[in-house]
Design a protein around this motif. Sequence first.
Motif, short mmCIF file in Angstrom:
data_model
loop_
_atom_site.label_atom_id
_atom_site.label_comp_id
_atom_site.label_asym_id
_atom_site.label_seq_id
_atom_site.Cartn_x
_atom_site.Cartn_y
_atom_site.Cartn_z
N VAL A 24 11.91 -9.79 -12.16
CA VAL A 24 11.82 -8.77 -12.81
C VAL A 24 10.97 -7.54 -12.25
O VAL A 24 11.64 -6.46 -12.32
CB VAL A 24 11.18 -8.99 -14.12
N LEU A 25 9.77 -7.86 -11.80
CA LEU A 25 9.08 -6.81 -11.13
C LEU A 25 9.77 -6.18 -9.87
O LEU A 25 9.87 -5.04 -9.51
CB LEU A 25 7.83 -7.29 -10.66
N ALA A 26 10.62 -6.98 -9.14
CA ALA A 26 11.26 -6.61 -7.87
C ALA A 26 12.39 -5.72 -8.29
O ALA A 26 12.69 -4.53 -7.77
CB ALA A 26 11.83 -7.73 -7.06
N ALA A 27 13.09 -5.93 -9.27
CA ALA A 27 14.33 -5.25 -9.99
C ALA A 27 13.50 -4.03 -10.54
O ALA A 27 14.21 -2.84 -10.31
CB ALA A 27 14.92 -5.90 -11.10
N LEU A 28 12.29 -3.70 -10.77
CA LEU A 28 11.62 -2.64 -11.12
C LEU A 28 11.07 -1.70 -10.14
O LEU A 28 10.50 -0.66 -10.40
CB LEU A 28 10.45 -2.93 -12.11
N GLY A 29 11.30 -2.43 -8.87
CA GLY A 29 10.69 -1.43 -7.57
C GLY A 29 9.43 -1.89 -7.00
O GLY A 29 8.86 -1.31 -5.91
N TYR A 30 8.88 -3.09 -7.43
CA TYR A 30 7.61 -3.45 -7.02
C TYR A 30 8.01 -4.27 -5.73
O TYR A 30 8.94 -5.04 -5.61
CB TYR A 30 6.86 -4.52 -7.84
N SER A 31 7.05 -3.97 -4.62
CA SER A 31 7.37 -4.90 -3.23
C SER A 31 6.70 -6.19 -3.60
O SER A 31 5.98 -6.42 -4.42
CB SER A 31 6.48 -4.00 -2.43
N PRO A 32 6.92 -7.35 -2.55
CA PRO A 32 6.31 -8.71 -2.85
C PRO A 32 4.69 -8.58 -2.57
O PRO A 32 3.97 -9.43 -3.45
CB PRO A 32 6.92 -9.24 -1.64
N GLY A 33 4.27 -7.44 -1.99
CA GLY A 33 2.91 -7.43 -1.92
C GLY A 33 2.11 -6.88 -3.10
O GLY A 33 1.05 -7.35 -3.46
N GLU A 34 3.03 -5.74 -3.61
CA GLU A 34 2.33 -5.28 -5.03
C GLU A 34 2.38 -6.48 -6.03
O GLU A 34 1.71 -6.67 -6.57
CB GLU A 34 3.34 -4.22 -5.29
N VAL A 35 3.53 -7.33 -5.88
CA VAL A 35 3.50 -8.45 -7.09
C VAL A 35 2.41 -9.37 -6.82
O VAL A 35 1.94 -9.70 -7.72
CB VAL A 35 4.92 -8.85 -6.87
N LEU A 36 2.16 -9.75 -5.42
CA LEU A 36 1.03 -10.59 -5.12
C LEU A 36 -0.51 -9.74 -5.65
O LEU A 36 -1.13 -10.70 -6.41
CB LEU A 36 0.81 -10.73 -3.76
N GLY A 37 -0.29 -8.73 -5.53
CA GLY A 37 -1.80 -7.94 -6.05
C GLY A 37 -1.80 -7.81 -7.45
O GLY A 37 -2.91 -8.31 -8.15
N LEU A 38 -0.71 -7.81 -8.08
CA LEU A 38 -0.86 -8.08 -9.70
C LEU A 38 -1.07 -9.43 -9.96
O LEU A 38 -1.70 -9.68 -10.96
CB LEU A 38 0.79 -7.57 -10.31
N LYS A 39 -0.50 -10.41 -9.47
CA LYS A 39 -0.68 -11.88 -9.53
C LYS A 39 -2.28 -12.20 -9.50
O LYS A 39 -2.93 -12.78 -10.42
CB LYS A 39 0.09 -12.70 -8.82
N GLN A 40 -2.87 -11.67 -8.47
CA GLN A 40 -4.26 -11.77 -8.26
C GLN A 40 -5.06 -11.19 -9.16
O GLN A 40 -6.32 -11.62 -9.10
CB GLN A 40 -4.58 -11.66 -6.50
N SER A 41 -4.76 -10.22 -9.45
CA SER A 41 -5.81 -9.32 -10.28
C SER A 41 -5.29 -9.79 -11.80
O SER A 41 -6.11 -9.55 -12.89
CB SER A 41 -5.12 -7.88 -10.41
N ARG A 42 -4.50 -10.81 -12.01
CA ARG A 42 -4.15 -11.59 -13.24
C ARG A 42 -3.41 -10.62 -14.32
O ARG A 42 -3.39 -10.77 -15.31
CB ARG A 42 -5.28 -12.26 -14.12
N ALA A 43 -2.91 -9.59 -13.72
CA ALA A 43 -2.13 -8.51 -14.65
C ALA A 43 -0.66 -9.37 -14.87
O ALA A 43 -0.22 -9.10 -15.94
CB ALA A 43 -1.89 -7.13 -14.05
N VAL A 44 -0.25 -9.91 -13.94
CA VAL A 44 1.12 -10.92 -14.09
C VAL A 44 0.14 -12.27 -13.97
O VAL A 44 -0.09 -12.61 -13.07
CB VAL A 44 1.65 -10.71 -12.71
N VAL A 45 0.60 -13.09 -15.08
CA VAL A 45 -0.13 -14.47 -15.05
C VAL A 45 0.92 -15.55 -14.73
O VAL A 45 2.19 -15.34 -14.80
CB VAL A 45 -0.22 -14.86 -16.66
N PRO A 46 0.46 -16.66 -14.33
CA PRO A 46 1.20 -17.88 -13.73
C PRO A 46 2.10 -18.42 -14.85
O PRO A 46 1.51 -18.15 -16.15
CB PRO A 46 0.46 -18.65 -13.16
N THR A 47 3.21 -19.29 -14.73
CA THR A 47 3.75 -19.83 -15.89
C THR A 47 3.16 -20.85 -16.58
O THR A 47 3.11 -21.19 -17.66
CB THR A 47 5.04 -20.55 -15.52
#
Length: 187
Positions: A134-157
């Motif tokens: 979903v984030l890739a479809a919104l234009g986020y790069s893999p690195g940006e998604v990783l940053g969001l995960k590490q900041s816990r803005a995107v949570v694991p399943t």
Amino acid sequence: RGEPPPSAVGHDATGMTPHKRVFPVAGGRFIYGQAPEACDVRELAATLSSLESDAAIAHFENALGGALAVPVLTVQEIAALCSDGGSKTANFTRKRGESGWEVETWEPTWFCFDGAPLSCARPPAFAGADAQQVLAALGYSPGEVLGLKQSRAVVPTNWYAWGDKPHREPLSSPIPPSDELLKEGLE
């Protein structure tokens, strides 16, 4: 038509009338009954509160001249009755997802398109399982998604397990959302 009566609205709703409603019975269970209008509802409710579900339904049949009464079932009980695919009103189907998550989906058999009931095409995924796509479809790069995960803005399943893990202090400096993190193998 007007507004529904107070007995049919809110978390304490019992039914459309004092006589046609849900009645609590013994064991924390409920029945729906349609008592005759001449019946003293308070006395009926007091009697039913001491009876098990089957006895309360029999009371409607015997003491109230064959008045309609049925048990109120939980979703789990309905699923147990309708999991064999033979129900004309509801079907519960057990499905296993790609992540190993096993769920039971409800398929209302009365809701049809072109004469066929709707079906759940695949089991639902864990909440957040498709966040990367979903984030890739919104234009986020893999690195940006990783940053969001590490900041816990995107949570694991498995976000529900966070409470079971010991508290960890956050990183002293925020990790910048960057594709450089991926190149360095930081995930």
